[in-house]
Scaffold this motif. Structure first.
Motif: not given
Lengths: 301, 316
Positions: A2, A14, A17, A24-25, B110, B113-114, B116-118, B121, B207-212, B215-216
């Motif tokens: 990380l 964060d 994103f 995008l949706i 697109v 990303i959608c 991952v978001w759904l 997030y 300690g990772a954030t949500r985006i990490q 995606w990781r």
């Protein structure tokens, strides 16, 4: 690993994103909305009872979709009669009867591959096999069979998923009371999976209604100013199957024909046909979503 | 696979149910007949495949009796309906690849990303509304998308790119891209949600954030399912017919420039089918040869997908 970015930057990323995904949706759904609005804007002026009850014509303001609607209904009837029994039976066999052997493996791999075959290839198959080799001509029967086989994988997959959701205990209970395997399927498995199967069937039919390419390949005519012969006759045996041999057109083909003409007045007709087509497929999909939602709420194992 | 009644137990039960020997035999025969009928239904799909492959190979083989495979695969001109007929399939393949590439340039980013978001997030309630709404895109008949591409997207693009022709691969590709977004999103989202919660919790604990985490941790863990969704998407885009037939033009042309008009394999088949073609003529056979190329492309993708699934499947 990380990345050790600064905490404030990470939080900013964060949030960015979160916004990007939402945007995008909205964009994707916005495109769908734009499409619907565009269709309505162009087509609403032509949409009338007269449009629905007139034959196609060379004069754009007199043309209608009567033969296309009748053709769509006739073709869909054949499609349903082909795809639903065959698909549900295949699904039952694969879930309830099939043993794990090479025969089953071949059938399963085959169905997975069939689902990925482009629709135009189905049209070529129908042209070479049904139209010429079997001599079925460019008829309603050929079209219905083609679309029926095309959506068969959808029905099979939906049936299998619905059946798989039934707990094993139900079957064991039936067996324990002395039911044979078919009795178990007939009286327990099928009724409990009916709403799932129905959902799949509706999705499959809505896909078939909008399908254009394979019907063009088998040579659906675009100018049909007559209806197929009636399935009901005044003299015994009162039922006639001659309509199956009739040439036909369907809604998406009529729309394609109008959209590919240079005269923009025909484009309004295309849009109006599109509105009719979309109201059918969207309401079928809404029905399917509703069914799925309800069955998920009602049934708790 | 279903659990089955054990043969001996079944006999015993039939005996205890008080069935007479005749009814017992009848019952067993009925079961067998039903099983055989169901098996035949399932086996019918294999016949269908044989029919598809047989029809394409049979008609193509007569085509290849007239045209050498070398010319077919390397020729740069495709004019099978003219007097001076040329049978180089490359222009059709280039048209197909360009529209597919444009579509993927839209759908993969697109859609991913959608997804991952759904999956990572969105709240449960939002997901329950957005997913079916996105899937409505698959309920739109492709001929309607074609109308949209020709009469809405192309005029829009012409304001940005002044010399854009009325038929072009760009607008068709973009609309195909939007059409296949739900294929990417639905399957990828399902793959990501199947990743066990413990993996996410572990990352958060470090300690990772949500985006990490998204995606990781989640994305790599779900990669086999995600790549399966990409492959399905590619094969859908390759085989898309009506959008390109309406909006991309029907002239076979060897070009990689998406702002030009060009025919795809599918558009060519439509073009030929619209005319009055004599059964058995070389033009008639050429659509089967073109179709065979398309079938081999999608089949190759299916096999690739199968191998990826097998190689990278992460089981938790």
């Amino acid at each position: 690993m990380l990345a050790a970015a600064h905490p404030r930057r990470r939080r900013w990323l964060d949030a960015a994103f979160l916004l990007l995904g939402a945007a995008l949706i909205v964009l994707s759904l916005g495109t769908l909305a734009a499409l619907l609005l565009d269709l309505l804007r162009d087509g609403l002026s032509r949409l009338s009872l007269e449009f629905l009850t007139s034959f196609p014509s060379r004069k754009p303001d007199q043309a209608g979709v009567k033969s296309a609607i009748v053709g769509t209904c006739a073709v869909m009837f054949v499609t349903a009669v082909t795809a639903l029994p065959l698909g549900v039976a295949s699904g039952i066999y694969l879930e309830e009867y099939a043993r794990k052997n090479w025969r089953t493996a071949i059938i399963e791999i085959n169905i997975a591959n069939l689902a990925g075959v482009p629709s135009i290839i189905w049209g070529l198959m129908a042209l070479g096999l049904l139209v010429y080799a079997l001599g079925l001509k460019r008829s309603i029967l050929t079209a219905g069979l083609t679309l029926g086989l095309l959506v068969l994988p959808i029905v099979i997959v939906a049936t299998r998923e619905a059946i798989r959701a039934i707990p094993q205990g139900i079957r064991e209970g039936a067996y324990a009371l002395g039911a044979s395997r078919w009795q178990t399927v007939r009286h327990h498995v099928l009724p409990y999976s009916m709403s799932g199967i129905l959902t799949g069937a509706i999705i499959a039919m809505s896909r078939a209604i909008g399908e254009t390419a394979p019907l063009i390949t088998i040579g659906a005519l675009t100018y049909i100013a007559f209806l197929p012969p009636s399935p009901v006759t005044p003299s015994p045996p009162f039922v006639s199957l001659s309509w199956l041999d009739s040439p036909f057109t369907v809604l998406p083909i009529q729309m394609f024909n109008w959209v590919s003409r240079p005269d923009p007045r025909f484009h309004a007709n295309a849009a109006a046909a599109g509105v009719v087509l979309m109201s059918i497929t969207l309401s079928m999909n809404a029905l399917a979503i509703l069914l799925r939602y309800r069955s998920r709420r009602v049934i708790r194992w | 696979m279903a659990s089955e009644p054990i043969a001996g137990e079944e006999l015993n039960l039939e005996f205890r149910l008080g069935l007479t020997p005749v009814r017992r035999v009848l019952r067993r025969v009925k079961e067998r007949v039903i099983e055989a009928a169901l098996f035949l239904a399932a086996a019918a799909s294999v016949l269908v495949t044989l029919g598809i492959v047989g029809a394409l190979v049979y008609e193509s083989s007569t085509f290849f009796a007239h045209v050498s495979i070398i010319e077919f695969l390397t020729g740069t001109q495709w004019t099978p309906l003219t007097a001076d007929a040329r049978f180089g399939v490359l222009p059709l393949v280039s048209g197909t690849l360009v529209t597919t590439a444009v579509a993927l340039a839209v759908a993969i980013p697109v859609g991913t990303i959608c997804a991952v978001w759904l999956s990572e997030y969105a709240s449960h309630r939002i997901r329950e509304v957005v997913k079916p709404a996105l899937e409505l895109l698959t309920a739109v008949p492709t001929v309607v998308f074609g109308y949209f591409a020709l009469l809405f997207v192309t005029p829009l693009l012409q304001r940005v790119i002044p010399n854009l022709p009325g038929f072009n691969m760009l607008s068709a590709g973009l609309v195909i891209g939007v059409m296949v977004i739900p294929y990417v999103t639905s399957l990828s989202e399902e793959a990501m949600r199947a990743v066990p919660l413990a993996l996410r919790e572990g990352a958060y604990a470090l300690g990772a954030t949500r985006i990490q985490v998204a995606w990781r941790v989640v994305f790599p863990a779900a990669l086999s399912g995600i790549s399966a969704s990409y492959i399905l998407t590619v094969s859908r885009a390759l085989g898309e017919t009506m959008i390109v037939a309406i909006a991309a033009g029907m002239q076979a042309k060897l070009t990689l420039n998406p702002t030009e008009p060009a025919a795809t394999i599918t558009a060519f088949i439509v073009q030929v089918s619209l005319g009055d073609l004599i059964h058995g003529s070389i033009g008639y056979q050429s659509i089967f040869a073109a179709g065979l190329v398309l079938l081999l492309m999608t089949l190759g993708l299916n096999i690739l997908g199968f191998l990826i699934q097998r190689r990278y499947r992460e089981a938790y």
